[in-house]
Structure formats: structure tokens, C-alpha cells
Motif scaffolding. Sequence first.
Motif, PDB file in Angstrom:
ATOM      1  N   GLY A   5      -5.257 -70.213 -14.953  1.00 59.14           N
ATOM      2  CA  GLY A   5      -4.255 -70.836 -14.054  1.00 59.14           C
ATOM      3  C   GLY A   5      -2.993 -70.051 -13.755  1.00 59.14           C
ATOM      4  N   SER A   6      -2.321 -70.621 -13.145  1.00 61.07           N
ATOM      5  CA  SER A   6      -0.925 -70.082 -12.742  1.00 61.07           C
ATOM      6  C   SER A   6      -0.221 -71.216 -11.791  1.00 61.07           C
ATOM      7  N   GLY A   7       1.072 -71.182 -11.536  1.00 61.39           N
ATOM      8  CA  GLY A   7       1.701 -72.002 -10.501  1.00 61.39           C
ATOM      9  C   GLY A   7       1.131 -72.032  -8.978  1.00 61.39           C
ATOM     10  N   THR A   8       0.489 -70.922  -8.631  1.00 64.49           N
ATOM     11  CA  THR A   8      -0.107 -70.819  -7.372  1.00 64.49           C
ATOM     12  C   THR A   8      -1.522 -71.458  -7.485  1.00 64.49           C
ATOM     13  N   TYR A   9      -2.086 -71.393  -8.481  1.00 67.60           N
ATOM     14  CA  TYR A   9      -3.688 -71.741  -8.628  1.00 67.60           C
ATOM     15  C   TYR A   9      -3.875 -72.551  -9.842  1.00 67.60           C
ATOM     16  N   PRO A  10      -3.248 -73.901  -9.924  1.00 64.78           N
ATOM     17  CA  PRO A  10      -3.291 -74.740 -11.043  1.00 64.78           C
ATOM     18  C   PRO A  10      -4.860 -75.034 -10.987  1.00 64.78           C
ATOM     19  N   VAL A  49       1.957 -75.279 -15.178  1.00 59.43           N
ATOM     20  CA  VAL A  49       1.007 -75.912 -14.873  1.00 59.43           C
ATOM     21  C   VAL A  49       0.532 -77.250 -15.937  1.00 59.43           C
ATOM     22  N   VAL A  50       1.256 -77.421 -16.826  1.00 62.81           N
ATOM     23  CA  VAL A  50       0.820 -78.329 -17.867  1.00 62.81           C
ATOM     24  C   VAL A  50       0.762 -79.612 -17.119  1.00 62.81           C
ATOM     25  N   ALA A  51       1.670 -79.946 -16.428  1.00 63.26           N
ATOM     26  CA  ALA A  51       1.861 -81.350 -15.989  1.00 63.26           C
ATOM     27  C   ALA A  51       0.683 -81.618 -14.976  1.00 63.26           C
ATOM     28  N   VAL A  52       0.343 -80.748 -14.178  1.00 62.50           N
ATOM     29  CA  VAL A  52      -0.641 -80.926 -13.266  1.00 62.50           C
ATOM     30  C   VAL A  52      -2.122 -81.034 -13.902  1.00 62.50           C
ATOM     31  N   ALA A  53      -2.107 -80.406 -14.880  1.00 61.59           N
ATOM     32  CA  ALA A  53      -3.436 -80.240 -15.532  1.00 61.59           C
ATOM     33  C   ALA A  53      -3.481 -81.431 -16.372  1.00 61.59           C
ATOM     34  N   GLN A  84      -8.476 -85.807 -18.898  1.00 60.04           N
ATOM     35  CA  GLN A  84      -7.940 -86.839 -19.812  1.00 60.04           C
ATOM     36  C   GLN A  84      -8.337 -86.630 -21.386  1.00 60.04           C
ATOM     37  N   ALA A  85      -9.577 -85.694 -21.490  1.00 56.21           N
ATOM     38  CA  ALA A  85     -10.263 -85.717 -22.836  1.00 56.21           C
ATOM     39  C   ALA A  85      -9.750 -84.163 -23.102  1.00 56.21           C
ATOM     40  N   VAL A  86      -8.969 -83.226 -22.400  1.00 49.89           N
ATOM     41  CA  VAL A  86      -8.928 -81.713 -22.684  1.00 49.89           C
ATOM     42  C   VAL A  86      -7.292 -81.772 -22.814  1.00 49.89           C
ATOM     43  N   PRO A  87      -7.123 -81.002 -24.209  1.00 52.48           N
ATOM     44  CA  PRO A  87      -5.648 -80.607 -24.701  1.00 52.48           C
ATOM     45  C   PRO A  87      -5.433 -79.542 -23.813  1.00 52.48           C
ATOM     46  N   VAL A  88      -4.198 -79.614 -23.440  1.00 49.17           N
ATOM     47  CA  VAL A  88      -3.405 -78.595 -22.590  1.00 49.17           C
ATOM     48  C   VAL A  88      -2.259 -77.729 -23.329  1.00 49.17           C
ATOM     49  N   ILE A  89      -2.305 -76.566 -23.411  1.00 55.22           N
ATOM     50  CA  ILE A  89      -1.320 -76.119 -24.114  1.00 55.22           C
ATOM     51  C   ILE A  89      -0.774 -74.941 -23.155  1.00 55.22           C
ATOM     52  N   GLY A  90       0.614 -75.348 -22.953  1.00 49.78           N
ATOM     53  CA  GLY A  90       1.484 -74.347 -22.231  1.00 49.78           C
ATOM     54  C   GLY A  90       2.081 -73.146 -22.881  1.00 49.78           C
TER      55      GLY A  90
END
Length: 393
Positions: A136-141, A167-171, A176-182
Amino acid sequence: ASAAGLIDAMLGIGANGALRAPYAAWAAAATTSGAYVLAVDAPTGVDADTGAVVDREAVAADCTVTFTTPKRGLLAYPGAAYAGEVVVADIGIDPGLADVAGAPEIWTSEEYAALVPLPEPDAHKDSRGRVLVIAGSGTYPGAAILAARGATRCGAGYVALAVPQSVVAVAHAHLQAVPVIGLPQGRTHAFSSAAAARLVRMAREFDAVVLGPGLTLADGAVATARTLVAEIDAPLVIDADALNALVDAQHLIAARTAPTVLTPHPGELARLLGTNGAAIQGDRLIAGGALASGATAVVLKGAGTIISSAGRQVVNTSGTPALAAAGTGDVLSGVIGALLAQGLPALEAGALGAYLHGRAGESAAEVLTPVCVNAEDIPDYLPAAVADLLGSW
């Protein structure tokens, strides 16, 4: 005069290159005749060894009857598109004489089914495989989200997603079940090189890593990708911009000893090999095996995906033009990552992943039409693909 059927037996299977007169005209006439066309051994104009078709001048057969074993050119595109239904006829030749090491393999549904990792009765989330998706990236979340969804839908017990901070917020909104680490990012909202060390440490807690979807080629993202390929010891899927980041650093792939699966489309593989897409498509079997080794499998995407590793090549027979849409490859990378995490070797993970991905696309197209399928649909049809296989087991 008109005919209900035509038999194409103009040239032998050793013919190659462009068709000369009068064969080019005859091939065109056969294709446009409206008659049912039965080709003998290989359609005229199709290179039986490579599947190459020069200037699109070949007979488009409805059915090709070939002998003893399928010819390579009937399995690889574009030749496969001209062959129609392929029927292998027994003419009394011992099949063992054609059992050549390294010959392309076509697996049955039963063979694929035997590879599907089934949960043990006492399974828990960690025993079913832990996958870290770095993407991911800001362009391709969306690329990161699609890869994570592919992994969660293909049996992994635990999937985590590492993305640039923006990208954390959009991810979170889509998973729902996936932890997202920024992690640290640069001014283009792609990973900065400061993210690399933390990602290497994180990867030690996972059974497989998916690297690449949507990274971009920002300097920090490229540096991060190269560091991770060099230092991650876990099984690794290298996709999309992580492949592009290695164009001048293929030695990092060769140096890996852990199972590694590369998932290039023809353009990405062309850049890695210093050639062009037309050359890749001219002989997909040779090109697909160029970077493969004992530890590394190459999944050359496209119609008739080819999976190569350690002198073996599997030609995938599932799939649909509906998969020719942005983001479907991101789903595939997640699927393969989940299979690696559950213990499949590189070749088997790549082959089963490609097959399930193709069958999911077929199922989606049946419901949504080939026109309307998009990448976001594919994870939802993976269960149908798995159910079909388990039903045939």
C-alpha cells in the motif's frame, strides 16, 4: 461451395515462423468459413513448441486432436486460444516415451484438491498460518486491502497488514478482522526507508510475508523492498512494485534460501529479464522458468498462468478474461501467501493459488458476467472455488 466441417492438416508440427503463401490465405479462409474446424496435432500457424502465432495468422480451430500427449504450444497462449478444445488421442505410442523431465504439467482437480490445507480438529488461529502483508501507499491503498482479503479468504488463521501511516484509516474501514499497523512514510505517502528495520523484526513473528502490492517506486519504498527481500527469512511472496524495485538487484532473489514466490505479469518479468513484453509472450514457458530455482517459484500471470520452480512447470487451466482487471493480482498474492503460511512449498502454493484464483474468477463471471467482475469481487468467490475442489476430492 460450403462445408459443415473442415480438417486442418496443412503443415506438420515442426513448422514455425510466419505462414507463407498460400498457407496464410488458406488459414484465414478456414477461420472465416463458418464451418466447424478440426485441427490435426496443432492448428496451422501455431508453433507447437512455444504457442507463438506470427501476425495472428493461424487457423482458429474449434477442436484440436493431438497425439500421445499435449504439445506445449497448445497449452501456452496465444496458441491455446487457437486450439479450441484439445483432445489427446492414443495412437499406440508408449506414453513413457514422452515422459520428459521438465515437460509442462497439467494437474487434475483431484491433484489440486489434495493440496488444500484442511484445519486439524484442534486447530487454532496461530496453527493455521500467520501472514504479514506489507503493501500500500497513499496512491494505492486498495492494493493492500485486496491482498489482505485474499489471504484471509484462503485459510490463514491470522493476517496482519502493515501500511504507510496515511493508509491506516482507509484500511481499517474495509477490514474488520485484520490488525493494521501504520509505519513511517515519506512525502509521497509511501513507505520511507525508516520502516524497513521494524518490518524485518515484525516478519519474524509470521509464517509467510506478502510484499509489494501498491508500494509505488518512491525511493523509500524501493529501499524498503530491497532490505526486506534480503533480510526476511520467512517464506515470501514478491509482487507488483516489490518486483519492480528489484530490476537492478535480482541477486537479492537468487540469494534467498527460504521459499519465495514471484508473481509477475509479462511487463514486470520483462523488466526483470531486461527484455520486452512481446518477447515474454513469444515463449511464456521459457520466460517463466528464467528466474525459477529450487527455492523460488515464478507465477507468470496472464491467460494460461505458468508456475515454474526447480525444473518443473505447471500450466494453469482455470481463469477467465474477467480477471483482466486492476487489483486481481493483489488478491492472488494474498492467496499464495496464505498457502505458504500453511506449509505448502513454493511451487505448490503458486499453482494452487493460481488455480483457485482462476476458478473464483470463473464463478464470479457466471453470476456478475465477465463484463462486470472487478477485483473486489474475487475474494468473495474463493469459497466457491475451494468448495468445488473439496467436492471432487
